[in-house]
Design an enzyme around this catalytic site. Structure first.
Site, PDB file in Angstrom:
ATOM      1  N   GLU A   9       0.879  -1.161   0.000  1.00  0.00           N
ATOM      2  CA  GLU A   9       0.000   0.000   0.000  1.00  0.00           C
ATOM      3  C   GLU A   9       0.922   1.217   0.000  1.00  0.00           C
ATOM      4  O   GLU A   9       1.802   1.318   0.858  1.00  0.00           O
ATOM      5  CB  GLU A   9      -0.872  -0.019   1.261  1.00  0.00           C
ATOM      6  CG  GLU A   9      -1.904   1.072   1.223  1.00  0.00           C
ATOM      7  CD  GLU A   9      -2.773   1.143   2.472  1.00  0.00           C
ATOM      8  OE1 GLU A   9      -2.755   0.197   3.283  1.00  0.00           O
ATOM      9  OE2 GLU A   9      -3.459   2.162   2.615  1.00  0.00           O
ATOM     10  N   ARG A  61       4.645 -12.691   9.829  1.00  0.00           N
ATOM     11  CA  ARG A  61       5.320 -11.391   9.716  1.00  0.00           C
ATOM     12  C   ARG A  61       6.717 -11.520  10.286  1.00  0.00           C
ATOM     13  O   ARG A  61       6.941 -12.261  11.229  1.00  0.00           O
ATOM     14  CB  ARG A  61       4.608 -10.349  10.568  1.00  0.00           C
ATOM     15  CG  ARG A  61       3.362  -9.804  10.014  1.00  0.00           C
ATOM     16  CD  ARG A  61       2.852  -8.701  10.945  1.00  0.00           C
ATOM     17  NE  ARG A  61       3.226  -7.389  10.434  1.00  0.00           N
ATOM     18  CZ  ARG A  61       2.607  -6.807   9.426  1.00  0.00           C
ATOM     19  NH1 ARG A  61       1.613  -7.387   8.818  1.00  0.00           N
ATOM     20  NH2 ARG A  61       2.979  -5.617   9.005  1.00  0.00           N
ATOM     21  N   LYS A 111       4.417   0.778   9.185  1.00  0.00           N
ATOM     22  CA  LYS A 111       4.523   2.065   8.500  1.00  0.00           C
ATOM     23  C   LYS A 111       3.863   3.182   9.304  1.00  0.00           C
ATOM     24  O   LYS A 111       4.350   4.312   9.313  1.00  0.00           O
ATOM     25  CB  LYS A 111       3.864   1.965   7.119  1.00  0.00           C
ATOM     26  CG  LYS A 111       4.786   1.339   6.087  1.00  0.00           C
ATOM     27  CD  LYS A 111       4.102   1.249   4.738  1.00  0.00           C
ATOM     28  CE  LYS A 111       3.181   0.064   4.697  1.00  0.00           C
ATOM     29  NZ  LYS A 111       2.475  -0.110   3.443  1.00  0.00           N
TER      30      LYS A 111
HETATM   31  P1  ATP Z   1       2.490  -1.965   7.747  1.00  0.00           P
HETATM   32  O1  ATP Z   1       1.752  -2.356   8.977  1.00  0.00           O
HETATM   33  O2  ATP Z   1       3.914  -1.689   7.984  1.00  0.00           O
HETATM   34  O3  ATP Z   1       1.792  -0.887   6.974  1.00  0.00           O
HETATM   35  P2  ATP Z   1       1.365  -3.712   5.853  1.00  0.00           P
HETATM   36  O4  ATP Z   1       1.267  -5.189   5.884  1.00  0.00           O
HETATM   37  O5  ATP Z   1       0.117  -2.941   6.047  1.00  0.00           O
HETATM   38  O6  ATP Z   1       2.480  -3.272   6.858  1.00  0.00           O
HETATM   39  P3  ATP Z   1       1.574  -3.439   3.032  1.00  0.00           P
HETATM   40  O7  ATP Z   1       2.097  -2.302   2.247  1.00  0.00           O
HETATM   41  O8  ATP Z   1       0.117  -3.693   2.999  1.00  0.00           O
HETATM   42  O9  ATP Z   1       2.027  -3.216   4.534  1.00  0.00           O
HETATM   43  O10 ATP Z   1       2.397  -4.759   2.723  1.00  0.00           O
HETATM   44  C1  ATP Z   1       2.875  -5.176   1.476  1.00  0.00           C
HETATM   45  C2  ATP Z   1       3.267  -6.623   1.611  1.00  0.00           C
HETATM   46  O11 ATP Z   1       4.343  -6.759   2.538  1.00  0.00           O
HETATM   47  C3  ATP Z   1       2.129  -7.462   2.132  1.00  0.00           C
HETATM   48  O12 ATP Z   1       2.060  -8.660   1.394  1.00  0.00           O
HETATM   49  C4  ATP Z   1       2.482  -7.697   3.569  1.00  0.00           C
HETATM   50  O13 ATP Z   1       1.942  -8.895   4.014  1.00  0.00           O
HETATM   51  C5  ATP Z   1       4.021  -7.712   3.523  1.00  0.00           C
HETATM   52  N1  ATP Z   1       4.570  -7.300   4.813  1.00  0.00           N
HETATM   53  C6  ATP Z   1       4.355  -6.156   5.482  1.00  0.00           C
HETATM   54  N2  ATP Z   1       4.990  -6.144   6.669  1.00  0.00           N
HETATM   55  C7  ATP Z   1       5.626  -7.328   6.767  1.00  0.00           C
HETATM   56  C8  ATP Z   1       6.453  -7.941   7.768  1.00  0.00           C
HETATM   57  N3  ATP Z   1       6.749  -7.314   8.912  1.00  0.00           N
HETATM   58  N4  ATP Z   1       6.951  -9.169   7.509  1.00  0.00           N
HETATM   59  C9  ATP Z   1       6.657  -9.794   6.360  1.00  0.00           C
HETATM   60  N5  ATP Z   1       5.882  -9.297   5.388  1.00  0.00           N
HETATM   61  C10 ATP Z   1       5.368  -8.073   5.578  1.00  0.00           C
HETATM   62 MG    MG Z   2      -1.459  -2.222   5.191  1.00  0.00          MG
END
Ligand code: ATP
Ligand code: MG
Length: 557
Positions: free
Chosen positions: A38, A262, A272
């Site tokens: 995102e 994760r 983020k």
């Molecule tokens: P955040 O909480 O940091 O915003 P998010 O999962 O909402 O993390 P996205 O931009 O939606 O962030 O994630 C893009 C991809 O990266 C998704 O497939 C997500 O599952 C993966 N991802 C995000 N954070 C992690 C993590 N800590 N470990 C492994 N994969 C991750």
């Molecule tokens: Mg997200």
């Protein structure tokens, strides 16, 4: 038995095992994965692990990986983030097949919604979010039907069109799937598909004022792109049932979702939203602050893409969440930089040494290897003069046992230069040692030493006259507790107040002109990288990592 052996030999993770079986059975000829960020922030080390997994799979197996921006939430998204994400993935060493945006499917998703309404599988609900929540039930009690659940297809079509036309305010209505308010899985209790949000979108502008929810965008986007293996993190496991239901009812390409844990790193945060707060509240100097666990922060600090990939490889893919020690990441960085970084000498806490038997006004060139791990990098010139600088801690008036550095009467080697012997020292009125006097041993120059003298200590040093003052930024962990997320109160209360110390160092002339991102090993001090703030007037270096794990040592004591 044979398969077990093979598994071990190739060391497949559980997702690779699934894919291998799918290819073997002929279910797929090639696989398609996607990385779906995102664009609401910069990528961090958790994303790096997802990138390595998704792009890595299509390096191991036939197929390709798409980059898809999951941009269905107009409020938090921005093109600055889109650009940084692309830049970071490329820097990590991966290339996507197609650059895609969920927002490109808004028309298609709207058509899917109409299809649901026509099939009696979706309805417009006039309830507020509080009213919806009140009827949702609990994991042990069924929910109750919304009073709007049995609207006619015509009424739903008309209302949904009005929603789209901007006739209703934010939050006043939603489109919901009509599934089962008593379903065991709470996510299946008439989930919301669309909500009203009058907001400017970074790509579609003001065209839309209704936006699909994650569940009505992600799986559908996967399906439109014929993604075979849609990999996400564990918290989406309960969503899988809805993912499958929506695809089945729409009768579109059946993508499948797989979940892995994760990856969280200790002494930092990987969210983020939290990282954005650190930036906005000025706790760090931007998303690429070298203390940040963002890919751009790690790059600026001097971490290499190869070391981050190695780290992601080593932590692998797990089914259960666990905390990974940042020490492992630093280990990977040291391993890689040891092979790549040029060696240089920088004195950080200088003490003047006068070589009393070396003529004044003379500069003699000494030479030292740029990197003993890679002889193709050659040697460099290092000027040697009568006055040099060494570290204060490398001299002791009354040496402790096993102190092999400089002390009255003792000999040490100056790296790449001569063996020197300490004669005497000068103290000021406060009793502080201001100057050490030594003599150099003739014929002891490195590489041409015929003296046969064996010294135990080798010191780094610089010629006082040639020393280049440089700014050195010493970083430590951003948080002072290991697992920030389990601590009480605001996570920002646990920020390490000493995560940055700025000092002046005195560098050999070879460091006067370097380029941002260049990596060096400052002998006996650690690995350092030229910062983006660096200029030839004022060179700036970031400490990437120390030579040894100081925290592990402290823990042992
Ligand atoms: P955040 O909480 O940091 O915003 P998010 O999962 O909402 O993390 P996205 O931009 O939606 O962030 O994630 C893009 C991809 O990266 C998704 O497939 C997500 O599952 C993966 N991802 C995000 N954070 C992690 C993590 N800590 N470990 C492994 N994969 C991750
Ligand atoms: Mg997200």
């Amino acid at each position: 038995m044979i398969t077990e052996e093979k598994k071990e030999e190739k060391n497949l993770n559980f997702i690779e095992e699934i894919i291998e079986a799918d290819l073997k059975s002929g279910k797929y000829e090639q696989i398609i994965t996607r990385f779906p960020p995102e664009p609401n922030g910069y990528l961090h080390i958790g994303h790096a692990s997802s990138i390595c997994l998704n792009f890595g799979l299509t390096k191991t197996f036939p197929g390709y990986t798409n980059l898809r921006f999951d941009d269905t939430n107009p409020v938090t998204e921005d093109t600055e983030y889109v650009e940084s994400i692309k830049n970071d993935i490329r820097w990590m060493g991966f290339e996507w097949k197609n650059e895609l945006y969920a927002s490109d499917y808004f028309d298609q998703l709207y058509a899917f919604a109409l299809k649901f309404i026509h099939a009696g599988l979706a309805y417009v609900d006039d309830s507020t979010s509080e009213e919806i929540a009140a009827l949702k039930g609990t994991p042990t009690e069924p929910g109750k039907d919304s009073p709007y659940r049995n609207r006619s297809v015509e009424e739903n079509l008309a209302l949904f069109e009005q929603m789209r036309n901007g006739e209703f305010p934010d939050g006043s209505r939603t489109l919901r799937a009509k599934i089962d308010m008593a379903h065991i899985n709470m996510l299946m209790r008439d989930p919301i598909l669309y909500r009203i949000k009058h907001a400017h979108h970074h790509r579609t502008g003001n065209k839309w004022c209704i936006y699909p929810m994650y569940d009505f965008a992600h799986g559908q986007s996967d399906s439109i792109e014929t993604v075979t293996h849609s990999i996400c993190t564990l918290e989406f496991a309960p969503h899988r049932e809805l993912y499958d239901w929506l695809i089945a009812k729409l009768e579109i390409y059946p993508s499948h979702q797989y979940e892995f844990a994760r990856r969280n790193l200790n002494y930092t945060v990987t969210s983020k939203r939290k990282l954005l707060q650190l930036v906005q509240d000025g706790h760090v100097n931007g998303w690429d602050d070298p203390r940040m666990p963002t890919i751009s922060g790690m790059r600026r600090r001097g971490f290499t893409a190869a070391s981050i990939r190695d780290f992601c490889d080593r932590i692998g893919v797990a089914r259960r969440e666990n905390m990974i020690d940042v020490g492992l990441l630093e280990f990977c960085v040291r391993e890689d930089l040891n092979k790549k970084a040029l060696r240089r000498m920088v004195v950080m806490d200088p003490l003047k040494v006068v070589i009393t038997n070396f003529p004044e006004g003379v500069t003699e060139m000494c030479h030292s290897e740029n990197n003993p791990e890679d002889i193709s990098t050659g040697v460099r010139d290092i000027p040697f003069t009568r006055e040099i600088l060494i570290e204060k801690e490398d001299f002791m008036e009354t040496p402790a046992k096993k102190y092999f550095r400089l002390a009255p009467g003792k000999m040490v080697r100056l790296k790449g230069a001569y063996i020197i012997q300490c004669e005497t020292f000068v103290k000021d009125e406060n009793g502080e040692i201001t100057e050490v006097h030594c003599s150099y041993i003739e014929n002891s120059k490195s590489g041409q030493d015929t003296t046969g003298i064996n010294v135990k200590g080798t010191l780094h040093w610089v010629s006082a006259k040639h020393a280049v003052p440089v700014e050195i930024r010493l970083y430590d962990r951003l948080f002072s507790v290991e697992n920030v997320s389990i601590e009480e109160g605001d996570f920002k209360d646990y920020i390490n107040p000493e995560s940055l110390e700025i000092i002046t160092g005195y560098a050999e002339p070879a460091l006067a002109d370097t380029n941002a991102g260049d990596s060096f090993q400052f002998l006996r001090k650690g690995y350092f990288a030229t910062d983006t703030d660096s200029t030839s007037e004022k060179p700036v270096f970031n400490r990437t990592v120390t030579l040894r794990d100081n925290w592990a040592k402290a823990a042992e004591k």
